[in-house]
Scaffold this motif. Sequence first.
Motif, PDB file in Angstrom:
ATOM      1  N   ALA A 112      41.039  14.965  72.144  1.00 44.47           N
ATOM      2  CA  ALA A 112      42.221  15.587  71.540  1.00 44.47           C
ATOM      3  C   ALA A 112      42.173  17.107  71.658  1.00 44.47           C
ATOM      4  N   ILE A 113      41.003  17.699  71.416  1.00 44.28           N
ATOM      5  CA  ILE A 113      40.902  19.158  71.439  1.00 44.28           C
ATOM      6  C   ILE A 113      41.151  19.695  72.847  1.00 44.28           C
ATOM      7  N   PHE A 114      40.582  19.034  73.862  1.00 43.19           N
ATOM      8  CA  PHE A 114      40.802  19.495  75.228  1.00 43.19           C
ATOM      9  C   PHE A 114      42.218  19.186  75.708  1.00 43.19           C
ATOM     10  N   ALA A 115      42.819  18.111  75.201  1.00 38.12           N
ATOM     11  CA  ALA A 115      44.224  17.858  75.523  1.00 38.12           C
ATOM     12  C   ALA A 115      45.104  18.972  74.966  1.00 38.12           C
ATOM     13  N   SER A 116      44.838  19.378  73.729  1.00 38.81           N
ATOM     14  CA  SER A 116      45.590  20.478  73.121  1.00 38.81           C
ATOM     15  C   SER A 116      45.365  21.776  73.882  1.00 38.81           C
ATOM     16  N   LEU A 117      44.111  22.041  74.258  1.00 37.72           N
ATOM     17  CA  LEU A 117      43.807  23.233  75.041  1.00 37.72           C
ATOM     18  C   LEU A 117      44.506  23.188  76.396  1.00 37.72           C
ATOM     19  N   GLY A 118      44.430  22.047  77.062  1.00 39.76           N
ATOM     20  CA  GLY A 118      45.069  21.908  78.371  1.00 39.76           C
ATOM     21  C   GLY A 118      46.566  22.104  78.312  1.00 39.76           C
ATOM     22  N   PHE A 119      47.179  21.667  77.208  1.00 31.87           N
ATOM     23  CA  PHE A 119      48.631  21.850  77.057  1.00 31.87           C
ATOM     24  C   PHE A 119      48.986  23.332  77.042  1.00 31.87           C
ATOM     25  N   THR A 120      48.168  24.146  76.397  1.00 36.13           N
ATOM     26  CA  THR A 120      48.440  25.584  76.368  1.00 36.13           C
ATOM     27  C   THR A 120      48.163  26.243  77.717  1.00 36.13           C
ATOM     28  N   TYR A 121      47.343  25.604  78.564  1.00 38.64           N
ATOM     29  CA  TYR A 121      47.058  26.171  79.884  1.00 38.64           C
ATOM     30  C   TYR A 121      48.318  26.305  80.729  1.00 38.64           C
ATOM     31  N   GLY A 122      49.340  25.507  80.410  1.00 39.76           N
ATOM     32  CA  GLY A 122      50.589  25.630  81.146  1.00 39.76           C
ATOM     33  C   GLY A 122      51.243  26.987  80.957  1.00 39.76           C
ATOM     34  N   LEU A 123      50.862  27.698  79.890  1.00 42.61           N
ATOM     35  CA  LEU A 123      51.434  29.021  79.642  1.00 42.61           C
ATOM     36  C   LEU A 123      50.890  30.086  80.586  1.00 42.61           C
ATOM     37  N   THR A 124      49.635  29.919  81.040  1.00 43.77           N
ATOM     38  CA  THR A 124      49.006  30.976  81.832  1.00 43.77           C
ATOM     39  C   THR A 124      49.771  31.311  83.099  1.00 43.77           C
ATOM     40  N   PRO A 125      50.118  30.322  83.969  1.00 42.91           N
ATOM     41  CA  PRO A 125      50.880  30.685  85.166  1.00 42.91           C
ATOM     42  C   PRO A 125      52.273  31.215  84.862  1.00 42.91           C
ATOM     43  N   ILE A 126      52.899  30.726  83.780  1.00 46.46           N
ATOM     44  CA  ILE A 126      54.240  31.210  83.415  1.00 46.46           C
ATOM     45  C   ILE A 126      54.165  32.662  82.972  1.00 46.46           C
ATOM     46  N   GLY A 146      65.391  27.355  79.637  1.00 48.92           N
ATOM     47  CA  GLY A 146      64.620  26.170  80.020  1.00 48.92           C
ATOM     48  C   GLY A 146      63.148  26.260  79.678  1.00 48.92           C
ATOM     49  N   GLU A 147      62.756  27.206  78.789  1.00 46.58           N
ATOM     50  CA  GLU A 147      61.335  27.364  78.485  1.00 46.58           C
ATOM     51  C   GLU A 147      60.681  26.111  77.903  1.00 46.58           C
ATOM     52  N   PRO A 148      61.298  25.434  76.905  1.00 46.51           N
ATOM     53  CA  PRO A 148      60.611  24.239  76.378  1.00 46.51           C
ATOM     54  C   PRO A 148      60.300  23.222  77.465  1.00 46.51           C
ATOM     55  N   ARG A 149      61.288  22.972  78.333  1.00 48.70           N
ATOM     56  CA  ARG A 149      61.058  22.002  79.401  1.00 48.70           C
ATOM     57  C   ARG A 149      60.004  22.511  80.385  1.00 48.70           C
ATOM     58  N   GLU A 150      60.054  23.799  80.717  1.00 50.39           N
ATOM     59  CA  GLU A 150      59.096  24.355  81.671  1.00 50.39           C
ATOM     60  C   GLU A 150      57.686  24.332  81.109  1.00 50.39           C
ATOM     61  N   ILE A 151      57.530  24.746  79.833  1.00 50.54           N
ATOM     62  CA  ILE A 151      56.208  24.739  79.216  1.00 50.54           C
ATOM     63  C   ILE A 151      55.663  23.323  79.145  1.00 50.54           C
ATOM     64  N   PHE A 152      56.524  22.376  78.785  1.00 53.12           N
ATOM     65  CA  PHE A 152      56.072  20.979  78.712  1.00 53.12           C
ATOM     66  C   PHE A 152      55.706  20.463  80.103  1.00 53.12           C
ATOM     67  N   SER A 153      56.532  20.774  81.100  1.00 52.01           N
ATOM     68  CA  SER A 153      56.271  20.257  82.446  1.00 52.01           C
ATOM     69  C   SER A 153      55.023  20.869  83.064  1.00 52.01           C
ATOM     70  N   LYS A 154      54.695  22.124  82.674  1.00 53.14           N
ATOM     71  CA  LYS A 154      53.485  22.767  83.180  1.00 53.14           C
ATOM     72  C   LYS A 154      52.265  22.396  82.343  1.00 53.14           C
ATOM     73  N   GLY A 155      52.468  22.240  81.028  1.00 56.45           N
ATOM     74  CA  GLY A 155      51.333  22.001  80.149  1.00 56.45           C
ATOM     75  C   GLY A 155      50.922  20.551  80.033  1.00 56.45           C
ATOM     76  N   PHE A 156      51.896  19.626  80.059  1.00 54.05           N
ATOM     77  CA  PHE A 156      51.565  18.220  79.826  1.00 54.05           C
ATOM     78  C   PHE A 156      50.638  17.650  80.895  1.00 54.05           C
ATOM     79  N   PRO A 157      50.883  17.892  82.201  1.00 59.31           N
ATOM     80  CA  PRO A 157      49.940  17.364  83.198  1.00 59.31           C
ATOM     81  C   PRO A 157      48.524  17.904  83.030  1.00 59.31           C
ATOM     82  N   VAL A 158      48.403  19.195  82.669  1.00 55.70           N
ATOM     83  CA  VAL A 158      47.066  19.768  82.463  1.00 55.70           C
ATOM     84  C   VAL A 158      46.423  19.154  81.230  1.00 55.70           C
ATOM     85  N   ALA A 159      47.234  18.930  80.175  1.00 58.89           N
ATOM     86  CA  ALA A 159      46.710  18.286  78.970  1.00 58.89           C
ATOM     87  C   ALA A 159      46.180  16.899  79.276  1.00 58.89           C
ATOM     88  N   ILE A 160      46.948  16.128  80.045  1.00 55.45           N
ATOM     89  CA  ILE A 160      46.504  14.775  80.403  1.00 55.45           C
ATOM     90  C   ILE A 160      45.274  14.842  81.291  1.00 55.45           C
TER      91      ILE A 160
END
Length: 451
Positions: A60-74, A235-249
């Motif tokens: 769970a902790i790394f999934a949460s961390l990975g989700f935030t990783y989507g912010l770095t390239p944005i 489109g930020e919510p969708r972009e953040i989710f689309s970038k962060g969710f794959p990294v979280a998974i």
Amino acid sequence: MDFRKRYAPTYKAILWLAFPLLLGQLGNIAVSFADNIMVGHYSRQALASASFVNNIFNIAIFASLGFTYGLTPIVGAMFARGEDRGIGRTVRVGLIVSIVFTIVLSLLMLLLYFNVHRLGQPEHLLPLIRPYFLTVLAGMLPVAIFNVLAQWSFGIGRTGLPTWIILGCNVLNIAGNYILIFGKLGAPEMGLLGAGYSTLFSRIVGAVVIALVFFYGRAGRKFIGGFVHDRTLAGEPREIFSKGFPVAIQMACETASFSGSAVIAGWLGEVSLAAFQVFVTSSMLGFCLYYSIGAAMAIPVSHAAGRADNAAMRHTARAGYHIILVTMLAVCVMLYFCARHIMGLFTSDAEVVGLAVSVIIPMILYQFGDATQITFANALRGTANVGPMLWIAVVSYLIIGLPASWFFALPLGLGLYGIVLSFSVCLLLAAGAYFYFFMRTTGAKLKQATK
């Protein structure tokens, strides 16, 4: 000479960004070592219980961390274009989306808490496991807040800010562990639960401090306008989710492979579970160093992606891999010659230490796979083309990696040695796939990937 001239500036740039991250990760290693040394010397049962809970929660902790990783390239791409107001708005949306995502994860972990007795762990460990589980669960939301603001800081190239906060919190955590685990300075002796309370407090402090820096410090001043006043959403919510969710998974699947292996180690008995924790903690030395360099490398890759400069992205990834390979060799030499001394730090139980030392050869093979997959996972993340990371992780870590751990450990009868050996299989498979998609992404027109 040409090779040195070609890569020296890139090495310097990556190491300059990586140095604060390295300090932070070394701090994490120190606090992890201190945690496990104190818990391990408190009792073998406490070490085994911590192994189970920490490895389960890492999913769970790394999934949460990975989700935030989507912010770095944005944020990195916006920073390269000078879009300060957009960065502030993106951070606000990132906080909202990440908090919601972490609440969902926390509810899933709470469901697991009510079924922890069904996971086949030694029955006498459950009274230690249950209260410690709840303290770790309570720390998930502060960790998510800290990670969002840390990725903002990384994206704008200020890698030192989160690092100093982490180091301060680590010192606080180590001191709290000593006081609460053993009952020093008039505090009650709480054992493993004391370690949980200390970690929870340090995580809350970290989230509060970095939030104060963002809202009231000089570093966040030019982004506050966009955070507070810019209510337009492009489109930020969708972009953040689309970038962060794959990294979280991706990170959740990778961690689930290790956490599932901890459950399998528990099936082998208390000694194997405690030795597995010693192996995991010892391996953190390599992981944290590779991660620091890989995360630093992803920052200039994201800046190059913002400029659609494919050649710069490839060049940066190659330079980052050179540095990580040299680091890996140093780690392997140290592990090979100092394994018994390192692993003996965590417990005086000769049976646990002996079993942990027996896995040193597959542990060294694991280092190469880990270093390579970290390099190209971060390189691919920097391009913002993170879609392939999801299925790569599912196939490599869950469909192949976790069954391989079970097969090597039980049907083949290799026990803990087989579990550790199986990690090289899934890590190298994932590394090859990340490398392929990074090369494919940076060899094509990046107009769509960077939009």
